[in-house]
Write a protein that holds these residues in place. Structure first.
Motif, PDB file in Angstrom:
ATOM      1  N   PRO A 173       0.830  -1.204   0.000  1.00  0.00           N
ATOM      2  CA  PRO A 173       0.000   0.000   0.000  1.00  0.00           C
ATOM      3  C   PRO A 173       0.867   1.258   0.000  1.00  0.00           C
ATOM      4  O   PRO A 173       2.035   1.225   0.360  1.00  0.00           O
ATOM      5  N   GLU A 178       2.273   4.223   1.583  1.00  0.00           N
ATOM      6  CA  GLU A 178       2.531   4.575   2.978  1.00  0.00           C
ATOM      7  C   GLU A 178       2.956   6.038   3.061  1.00  0.00           C
ATOM      8  O   GLU A 178       3.829   6.475   2.319  1.00  0.00           O
ATOM      9  N   ASN A 179       2.346   6.771   3.977  1.00  0.00           N
ATOM     10  CA  ASN A 179       2.777   8.140   4.256  1.00  0.00           C
ATOM     11  C   ASN A 179       3.952   8.052   5.205  1.00  0.00           C
ATOM     12  O   ASN A 179       3.881   7.359   6.213  1.00  0.00           O
ATOM     13  N   PHE A 180       5.041   8.770   4.881  1.00  0.00           N
ATOM     14  CA  PHE A 180       6.229   8.652   5.709  1.00  0.00           C
ATOM     15  C   PHE A 180       6.689   9.972   6.318  1.00  0.00           C
ATOM     16  O   PHE A 180       7.832  10.102   6.735  1.00  0.00           O
ATOM     17  N   SER A 193       4.787  10.225   0.353  1.00  0.00           N
ATOM     18  CA  SER A 193       4.212   8.883   0.362  1.00  0.00           C
ATOM     19  C   SER A 193       4.989   7.999  -0.608  1.00  0.00           C
ATOM     20  O   SER A 193       5.588   8.481  -1.563  1.00  0.00           O
ATOM     21  N   ALA A 208       5.151   3.659  -2.207  1.00  0.00           N
ATOM     22  CA  ALA A 208       4.675   2.275  -2.298  1.00  0.00           C
ATOM     23  C   ALA A 208       5.806   1.457  -2.918  1.00  0.00           C
ATOM     24  O   ALA A 208       6.539   1.953  -3.779  1.00  0.00           O
ATOM     25  N   GLU A 254      11.376   3.958   6.871  1.00  0.00           N
ATOM     26  CA  GLU A 254      10.242   3.388   7.588  1.00  0.00           C
ATOM     27  C   GLU A 254       9.054   3.135   6.652  1.00  0.00           C
ATOM     28  O   GLU A 254       8.438   2.067   6.681  1.00  0.00           O
ATOM     29  N   GLY A 255       8.722   4.122   5.821  1.00  0.00           N
ATOM     30  CA  GLY A 255       7.623   3.953   4.869  1.00  0.00           C
ATOM     31  C   GLY A 255       7.919   2.853   3.868  1.00  0.00           C
ATOM     32  O   GLY A 255       7.045   2.056   3.513  1.00  0.00           O
ATOM     33  N   TYR A 256       9.151   2.783   3.403  1.00  0.00           N
ATOM     34  CA  TYR A 256       9.596   1.759   2.451  1.00  0.00           C
ATOM     35  C   TYR A 256       9.411   0.368   3.060  1.00  0.00           C
ATOM     36  O   TYR A 256       8.843  -0.525   2.435  1.00  0.00           O
ATOM     37  N   LYS A 304       7.480  -0.559   5.613  1.00  0.00           N
ATOM     38  CA  LYS A 304       6.069  -0.877   5.847  1.00  0.00           C
ATOM     39  C   LYS A 304       5.392  -1.367   4.572  1.00  0.00           C
ATOM     40  O   LYS A 304       4.658  -2.361   4.572  1.00  0.00           O
ATOM     41  N   SER A 305       5.611  -0.650   3.474  1.00  0.00           N
ATOM     42  CA  SER A 305       4.999  -1.046   2.207  1.00  0.00           C
ATOM     43  C   SER A 305       5.565  -2.381   1.731  1.00  0.00           C
ATOM     44  O   SER A 305       4.834  -3.239   1.240  1.00  0.00           O
ATOM     45  N   ALA A 334       4.034  -5.302   3.675  1.00  0.00           N
ATOM     46  CA  ALA A 334       2.671  -5.582   3.211  1.00  0.00           C
ATOM     47  C   ALA A 334       2.698  -6.351   1.882  1.00  0.00           C
ATOM     48  O   ALA A 334       1.900  -7.268   1.668  1.00  0.00           O
TER      49      ALA A 334
END
Length: 166
Positions: free
Chosen positions: A81, A83-85, A89, A91, A150-152, A154-155, A158
């Protein structure tokens, strides 16, 4: 006596010169052209796996994946998805063959400011390399790009979950 008057006259000019220099410098910074966004990277070729893309108009649907395959030799892909970081954002899309991660791309990258764009352009190839080396989401973040990392991650996690890996 003439020397004292000359010194006094020069000292009176110093603030004027400092202010003029500051105004000229500030005007120069404001007048700089903004940095053009990185070109959108297509889905094919080795460059697609190393460079971030900007915008999301033609990005893959988050969570989309190819048909599930057993742990054989067929390639499967999934996009995590968006992700806002904190500074934009992101993905991440992964491709696996069997249980091996063979490609990692960023189909969606929307930084909020030019400085964030520069940080992402430097951090994403490093993060990609870490993932391919570790074959896992258990990677070191990039110093100076903590929020992007962190955003990287998380995506990426997922996307791995979508493919039922790690």
């Amino acid at each position: 006596m003439k020397t004292a008057q000359t010194k006094t006259a020069r000292l009176k000019q110093v603030p004027l010169l400092v202010i003029t220099g500051a105004v000229a410098g500030f005007g120069g910074v404001i007048g700089l052209p903004s940095r053009a966004p990185a070109p959108r990277i297509g889905a094919a070729g080795p460059a697609a796996a190393t460079e971030p893309a900007t915008g999301s108009s033609r990005a893959a649907q988050p969570g989309a994946s190819s048909p599930a395959a057993p742990t054989g030799g067929r390639a499967r892909s999934a996009t995590g998805p968006v992700e806002n970081f904190g500074y934009g954002s992101i993905a991440v899309r992964i491709t696996v063959v069997g249980n091996r991660i063979t490609a990692v791309t960023v189909p969606v990258l929307n930084p909020l400011e030019p400085q964030s764009q520069l940080i992402c352009e430097q951090a994403i190839p490093i993060l990609r390399s870490e993932v391919l080396s570790a074959q896992s989401v258990q990677i070191n973040g990039v110093s100076g790009a903590s929020y992007t990392s962190e955003g990287y991650v998380k995506s990426l996690q997922a996307a791995l979950d979508t493919l039922h890996l790690q």
